[in-house]
Design a protein around this motif. Structure first.
Motif, short mmCIF file in Angstrom:
data_model
loop_
_atom_site.label_atom_id
_atom_site.label_comp_id
_atom_site.label_asym_id
_atom_site.label_seq_id
_atom_site.Cartn_x
_atom_site.Cartn_y
_atom_site.Cartn_z
N CYS A 101 0.82 -1.21 0.00
CA CYS A 101 0.00 0.00 0.00
C CYS A 101 0.86 1.26 0.00
N VAL A 102 0.45 2.22 -0.82
CA VAL A 102 1.14 3.51 -0.92
C VAL A 102 0.09 4.61 -0.78
N SER A 103 0.35 5.55 0.11
CA SER A 103 -0.58 6.67 0.32
C SER A 103 -0.25 7.81 -0.62
N GLN A 104 -1.23 8.26 -1.39
CA GLN A 104 -1.06 9.44 -2.23
C GLN A 104 -1.25 10.73 -1.41
N SER A 105 -2.05 10.60 -0.36
CA SER A 105 -2.32 11.73 0.54
C SER A 105 -2.86 11.14 1.83
N PHE A 106 -3.25 12.02 2.77
CA PHE A 106 -3.82 11.53 4.02
C PHE A 106 -5.10 10.74 3.77
N THR A 107 -5.85 11.13 2.76
CA THR A 107 -7.16 10.53 2.53
C THR A 107 -7.14 9.36 1.54
N THR A 108 -6.14 9.29 0.67
CA THR A 108 -6.18 8.36 -0.46
C THR A 108 -5.00 7.40 -0.45
N THR A 109 -5.30 6.11 -0.64
CA THR A 109 -4.28 5.07 -0.63
C THR A 109 -4.54 4.09 -1.77
N THR A 110 -3.43 3.64 -2.41
CA THR A 110 -3.50 2.59 -3.42
C THR A 110 -2.80 1.35 -2.90
N CYS A 111 -3.50 0.24 -2.91
CA CYS A 111 -2.92 -1.03 -2.49
C CYS A 111 -2.86 -1.96 -3.70
N THR A 112 -1.70 -2.56 -3.92
CA THR A 112 -1.47 -3.43 -5.07
C THR A 112 -1.27 -4.86 -4.60
N TYR A 113 -1.97 -5.77 -5.24
CA TYR A 113 -1.95 -7.18 -4.87
C TYR A 113 -1.48 -8.03 -6.04
N THR A 114 -0.72 -9.07 -5.74
CA THR A 114 -0.29 -10.04 -6.75
C THR A 114 -1.18 -11.27 -6.68
N LEU A 115 -1.69 -11.67 -7.84
CA LEU A 115 -2.52 -12.86 -7.94
C LEU A 115 -1.92 -13.79 -8.99
N LYS A 116 -2.27 -15.05 -8.92
CA LYS A 116 -1.81 -16.03 -9.90
C LYS A 116 -3.00 -16.78 -10.46
N ILE A 117 -2.99 -16.97 -11.77
CA ILE A 117 -4.07 -17.71 -12.42
C ILE A 117 -3.48 -18.88 -13.18
N ASN A 118 -4.04 -20.05 -12.95
CA ASN A 118 -3.52 -21.29 -13.51
C ASN A 118 -4.52 -21.84 -14.53
N PRO A 119 -4.09 -22.02 -15.79
CA PRO A 119 -5.03 -22.49 -16.81
C PRO A 119 -5.56 -23.90 -16.57
N ARG A 120 -4.93 -24.63 -15.66
CA ARG A 120 -5.37 -25.99 -15.36
C ARG A 120 -6.24 -26.06 -14.10
N ILE A 121 -6.47 -24.90 -13.49
CA ILE A 121 -7.32 -24.87 -12.30
C ILE A 121 -8.40 -23.79 -12.41
N HIS A 122 -7.98 -22.54 -12.50
CA HIS A 122 -8.92 -21.43 -12.36
C HIS A 122 -9.84 -21.22 -13.54
N THR A 123 -9.37 -21.52 -14.75
CA THR A 123 -10.21 -21.27 -15.92
C THR A 123 -11.32 -22.30 -16.08
N HIS A 124 -11.14 -23.46 -15.52
CA HIS A 124 -12.10 -24.57 -15.53
C HIS A 124 -12.30 -25.15 -16.93
N ASP A 125 -12.76 -24.33 -17.89
CA ASP A 125 -12.94 -24.80 -19.25
C ASP A 125 -12.92 -23.60 -20.20
N ASN A 126 -13.13 -23.84 -21.49
CA ASN A 126 -13.01 -22.77 -22.48
C ASN A 126 -14.10 -21.72 -22.38
N THR A 127 -15.19 -22.02 -21.69
CA THR A 127 -16.28 -21.05 -21.59
C THR A 127 -15.91 -19.84 -20.73
N THR A 128 -14.85 -19.95 -19.95
CA THR A 128 -14.46 -18.83 -19.08
C THR A 128 -13.52 -17.84 -19.78
N ALA A 129 -13.18 -18.09 -21.03
CA ALA A 129 -12.39 -17.11 -21.78
C ALA A 129 -13.25 -15.89 -22.05
N GLY A 130 -12.69 -14.71 -21.79
CA GLY A 130 -13.44 -13.48 -22.00
C GLY A 130 -13.36 -12.56 -20.81
#
Length: 262
Positions: A101-130
């Motif tokens: 997380c990085v604060s742009q000001s006292f009121t505003t903050t941006t938090c960045t998260y890393t995620l991982k997506i596995n084509p053999r788990i998360h996509t399930h099948d071809n219908t989830t493309a899009g």
């Protein structure tokens, strides 16, 4: 065997009901004047998956409140399809729920998260493309909170490949040459690349000594994703095929195949 990712165990581990993914029709939930002002997935680029490699990407959530944002409580998840039994196709959660997380000001903050997506788990099948949906939650120092059910959209696409071969080589000037190739894309059910059928692909030529490809014609892939056409060889240069992409598959261009014209 395909895997279906569910949210129940994850939400229980967090013990935060605000992070539970709602039914598709559920509205945003908020209290006070806190706002989520921006959500950026993968730097604004599409997420492209092949058949084996796990793809890492980021989701950056910007939130603002007059009391400031409580770090560690600006949290995104990404998913594709809600099911009647409460499960989801394609649920992806951050590796580290604290984020950076990085604060742009006292009121505003941006938090960045890393995620991982596995084509053999998360996509399930071809219908989830899009298009996938990002749900984001934020908490302010004064207790204000907000959960946006559809804070952002992101494209998760089936990787594409394109080949070309021009022959004969060399060829006499103004003689006919045959240009073949194939357009394939990742299949998230077989974990192999298969032909992308009935798709328009441009045949392009770049004359030797120049830097720009010019389109000669449009060729349609056959029932196996193959390409075949003829053209006239007028000068030394490179032939390639170029595909514009679809809502489920990214654009791709083949390498250039050089032809020596005698």
């Amino acid at each position: 065997m395909h895997h279906r990712t569910t949210v129940a165990g994850f939400a229980g581990a967090l013990a935060l009901s605000a992070l539970t993914i709602p039914a598709a029709a559920q509205a945003d939930d908020f209290s006070g004047d806190i706002r989520i002002t921006k959500v950026v997935v993968n730097g604004g680029k599409d997420i492209v998956l092949g058949t084996t490699d796990v793809k890492s990407f980021t989701i950056a959530v910007t939130a603002t409140d007059d009391s400031g944002i409580e770090v560690g409580n600006t949290f995104p998840v990404m998913w594709h399809t809600p099911l009647p039994n409460g499960e989801y196709y394609g649920l992806v959660v951050p590796d580290n729920i604290a984020g950076k997380c990085v604060s742009q000001s006292f009121t505003t903050t941006t938090c960045t998260y890393t995620l991982k997506i596995n084509p053999r788990i998360h996509t399930h099948d071809n219908t989830t493309a899009g298009t996938w949906t990002v749900r984001a939650h934020a908490l302010a120092n004064d207790g204000d909170y907000i959960t946006k059910a559809s804070a952002a959209k992101a494209k998760v696409l089936r990787n594409s490949r394109l080949t070309v071969n021009a022959s004969p080589e060399p060829v006499k000037k103004n003689k006919t040459i045959t240009v073949t190739g194939a357009l394939t894309r990742a299949n998230w059910e077989t974990y192999k690349y298969g032909g992308y059928t009935k798709q328009p692909v441009k045949l392009q030529f770049k004359k030797k000594g120049t830097s720009t490809y010019k389109t000669l014609k449009t060729v349609t892939t056959d029932s196996k994703g193959n390409l075949r056409t003829t053209t006239t060889a007028t000068a030394d240069g490179y032939f390639r095929y170029s595909f514009a992409g679809t809502s489920t598959t990214p654009a791709v261009a083949s390498a250039g195949d050089y032809v020596d014209v005698k």
